[in-house]
Design a protein around this motif. Sequence first.
Motif, PDB file in Angstrom:
ATOM      1  N   GLY A 228      35.732  21.705  28.356  1.00  0.00           N
ATOM      2  CA  GLY A 228      34.591  20.861  29.166  1.00  0.00           C
ATOM      3  C   GLY A 228      34.928  22.018  30.075  1.00  0.00           C
ATOM      4  N   TRP A 229      35.586  22.684  30.836  1.00  0.00           N
ATOM      5  CA  TRP A 229      35.203  23.592  31.743  1.00  0.00           C
ATOM      6  C   TRP A 229      35.177  25.217  31.006  1.00  0.00           C
ATOM      7  CZ3 TRP A 229      35.683  22.174  36.207  1.00  0.00           C
ATOM      8  CH2 TRP A 229      36.357  20.424  36.626  1.00  0.00           C
ATOM      9  N   GLY A 230      35.219  25.478  30.115  1.00  0.00           N
ATOM     10  CA  GLY A 230      35.081  26.094  29.568  1.00  0.00           C
ATOM     11  C   GLY A 230      32.918  26.368  29.222  1.00  0.00           C
ATOM     12  N   TYR A 231      32.955  25.778  28.638  1.00  0.00           N
ATOM     13  CA  TYR A 231      31.521  25.005  28.724  1.00  0.00           C
ATOM     14  C   TYR A 231      30.756  25.230  30.067  1.00  0.00           C
ATOM     15  CZ  TYR A 231      31.761  24.723  23.840  1.00  0.00           C
ATOM     16  OH  TYR A 231      31.903  24.918  22.004  1.00  0.00           O
ATOM     17  N   GLY A 232      31.276  24.424  31.361  1.00  0.00           N
ATOM     18  CA  GLY A 232      30.891  24.346  32.384  1.00  0.00           C
ATOM     19  C   GLY A 232      30.739  25.668  33.437  1.00  0.00           C
ATOM     20  N   LEU A 233      32.139  26.554  32.623  1.00  0.00           N
ATOM     21  CA  LEU A 233      32.345  27.479  33.698  1.00  0.00           C
ATOM     22  C   LEU A 233      31.203  28.969  32.824  1.00  0.00           C
ATOM     23  CD1 LEU A 233      33.419  29.503  35.606  1.00  0.00           C
ATOM     24  CD2 LEU A 233      34.861  29.762  34.633  1.00  0.00           C
ATOM     25  N   MET A 234      31.375  28.829  31.765  1.00  0.00           N
ATOM     26  CA  MET A 234      30.199  29.857  31.546  1.00  0.00           C
ATOM     27  C   MET A 234      28.370  29.181  31.749  1.00  0.00           C
ATOM     28  SD  MET A 234      29.075  30.856  27.390  1.00  0.00           S
ATOM     29  CE  MET A 234      28.535  28.343  26.689  1.00  0.00           C
ATOM     30  N   ALA A 235      28.299  28.079  31.798  1.00  0.00           N
ATOM     31  CA  ALA A 235      27.154  27.611  31.571  1.00  0.00           C
ATOM     32  C   ALA A 235      26.600  28.433  33.409  1.00  0.00           C
ATOM     33  CB  ALA A 235      26.376  26.102  31.729  1.00  0.00           C
ATOM     34  N   LEU A 236      27.788  27.932  34.332  1.00  0.00           N
ATOM     35  CA  LEU A 236      27.611  28.623  36.088  1.00  0.00           C
ATOM     36  C   LEU A 236      27.357  30.138  36.291  1.00  0.00           C
ATOM     37  CD1 LEU A 236      28.083  27.527  38.382  1.00  0.00           C
ATOM     38  CD2 LEU A 236      30.384  27.731  38.796  1.00  0.00           C
ATOM     39  N   THR A 237      28.634  30.406  34.735  1.00  0.00           N
ATOM     40  CA  THR A 237      27.893  31.719  35.568  1.00  0.00           C
ATOM     41  C   THR A 237      26.782  32.374  35.236  1.00  0.00           C
ATOM     42  OG1 THR A 237      30.397  31.628  35.368  1.00  0.00           O
ATOM     43  CG2 THR A 237      29.427  34.721  34.333  1.00  0.00           C
ATOM     44  N   MET A 238      26.642  32.154  33.563  1.00  0.00           N
ATOM     45  CA  MET A 238      24.824  32.183  33.098  1.00  0.00           C
ATOM     46  C   MET A 238      23.604  32.008  34.026  1.00  0.00           C
ATOM     47  SD  MET A 238      23.014  30.986  29.974  1.00  0.00           S
ATOM     48  CE  MET A 238      22.999  29.155  30.474  1.00  0.00           C
ATOM     49  N   VAL A 239      24.040  30.610  35.356  1.00  0.00           N
ATOM     50  CA  VAL A 239      22.746  30.843  36.244  1.00  0.00           C
ATOM     51  C   VAL A 239      22.895  31.840  37.124  1.00  0.00           C
ATOM     52  CG1 VAL A 239      21.833  29.230  38.137  1.00  0.00           C
ATOM     53  CG2 VAL A 239      22.813  28.229  35.763  1.00  0.00           C
ATOM     54  N   VAL A 240      23.974  31.880  37.725  1.00  0.00           N
ATOM     55  CA  VAL A 240      24.304  32.837  38.864  1.00  0.00           C
ATOM     56  C   VAL A 240      23.848  34.223  38.676  1.00  0.00           C
ATOM     57  CG1 VAL A 240      26.065  33.764  40.530  1.00  0.00           C
ATOM     58  CG2 VAL A 240      26.353  31.383  39.894  1.00  0.00           C
ATOM     59  N   PHE A 241      23.849  35.058  37.978  1.00  0.00           N
ATOM     60  CA  PHE A 241      23.933  36.209  36.980  1.00  0.00           C
ATOM     61  C   PHE A 241      21.861  36.063  37.132  1.00  0.00           C
ATOM     62  CE2 PHE A 241      22.115  38.116  33.006  1.00  0.00           C
ATOM     63  CZ  PHE A 241      22.801  39.780  33.164  1.00  0.00           C
ATOM     64  N   TRP A 242      21.284  35.484  36.252  1.00  0.00           N
ATOM     65  CA  TRP A 242      19.732  34.661  36.240  1.00  0.00           C
ATOM     66  C   TRP A 242      19.717  34.918  37.652  1.00  0.00           C
ATOM     67  CZ3 TRP A 242      17.690  37.389  32.483  1.00  0.00           C
ATOM     68  CH2 TRP A 242      18.422  37.719  31.232  1.00  0.00           C
ATOM     69  N   GLY A 243      20.232  34.251  38.253  1.00  0.00           N
ATOM     70  CA  GLY A 243      19.718  34.183  39.275  1.00  0.00           C
ATOM     71  C   GLY A 243      19.402  35.834  40.801  1.00  0.00           C
ATOM     72  N   LEU A 244      20.920  36.375  40.432  1.00  0.00           N
ATOM     73  CA  LEU A 244      21.036  37.376  41.611  1.00  0.00           C
ATOM     74  C   LEU A 244      19.996  38.595  40.258  1.00  0.00           C
ATOM     75  CD1 LEU A 244      24.754  36.940  41.777  1.00  0.00           C
ATOM     76  CD2 LEU A 244      23.177  37.343  43.160  1.00  0.00           C
ATOM     77  N   LEU A 245      19.696  38.516  38.794  1.00  0.00           N
ATOM     78  CA  LEU A 245      19.027  39.497  38.695  1.00  0.00           C
ATOM     79  C   LEU A 245      17.580  39.337  39.098  1.00  0.00           C
ATOM     80  CD1 LEU A 245      18.857  41.732  36.530  1.00  0.00           C
ATOM     81  CD2 LEU A 245      18.312  39.720  34.517  1.00  0.00           C
ATOM     82  N   ILE A 246      17.063  37.939  39.043  1.00  0.00           N
ATOM     83  CA  ILE A 246      15.573  37.512  39.257  1.00  0.00           C
ATOM     84  C   ILE A 246      15.237  37.951  40.606  1.00  0.00           C
ATOM     85  CG2 ILE A 246      13.970  35.902  39.681  1.00  0.00           C
ATOM     86  CD1 ILE A 246      14.894  35.037  37.511  1.00  0.00           C
ATOM     87  N   THR A 247      16.375  37.484  41.778  1.00  0.00           N
ATOM     88  CA  THR A 247      16.195  38.186  43.382  1.00  0.00           C
ATOM     89  C   THR A 247      16.268  39.354  42.971  1.00  0.00           C
ATOM     90  OG1 THR A 247      17.471  35.955  43.203  1.00  0.00           O
ATOM     91  CG2 THR A 247      17.331  37.622  45.475  1.00  0.00           C
ATOM     92  N   GLY A 248      17.184  40.343  42.867  1.00  0.00           N
ATOM     93  CA  GLY A 248      17.019  41.547  42.752  1.00  0.00           C
ATOM     94  C   GLY A 248      15.616  42.356  42.373  1.00  0.00           C
TER      95      GLY A 248
END
Length: 83
Positions: free
Chosen positions: A10-30
Amino acid sequence: MMYYGDGMGGWGYGLMALTMVVFWGLLITGIVLLVRYLGADRRQPAPPAGGGSDPRQLLAERFARGEINEDEYRLRLQVLGGS
């Protein structure tokens, strides 16, 4: 990431989902910031019409707003070379 048996826990999926949200948020903001920067009108704004380039006009406006009294107005007008 931690693997348990056949797959991630469960922690692996949670970390992967959080990382994906942060990545896309930074990309869109940029991208948004880049578009705003490139599309910005970087020229100096024009002075307002009839707007204060003449020192006597500025002085008259300050007197009209009550920022200076009559004596101060006359003294400063005299210094500017007016009558």
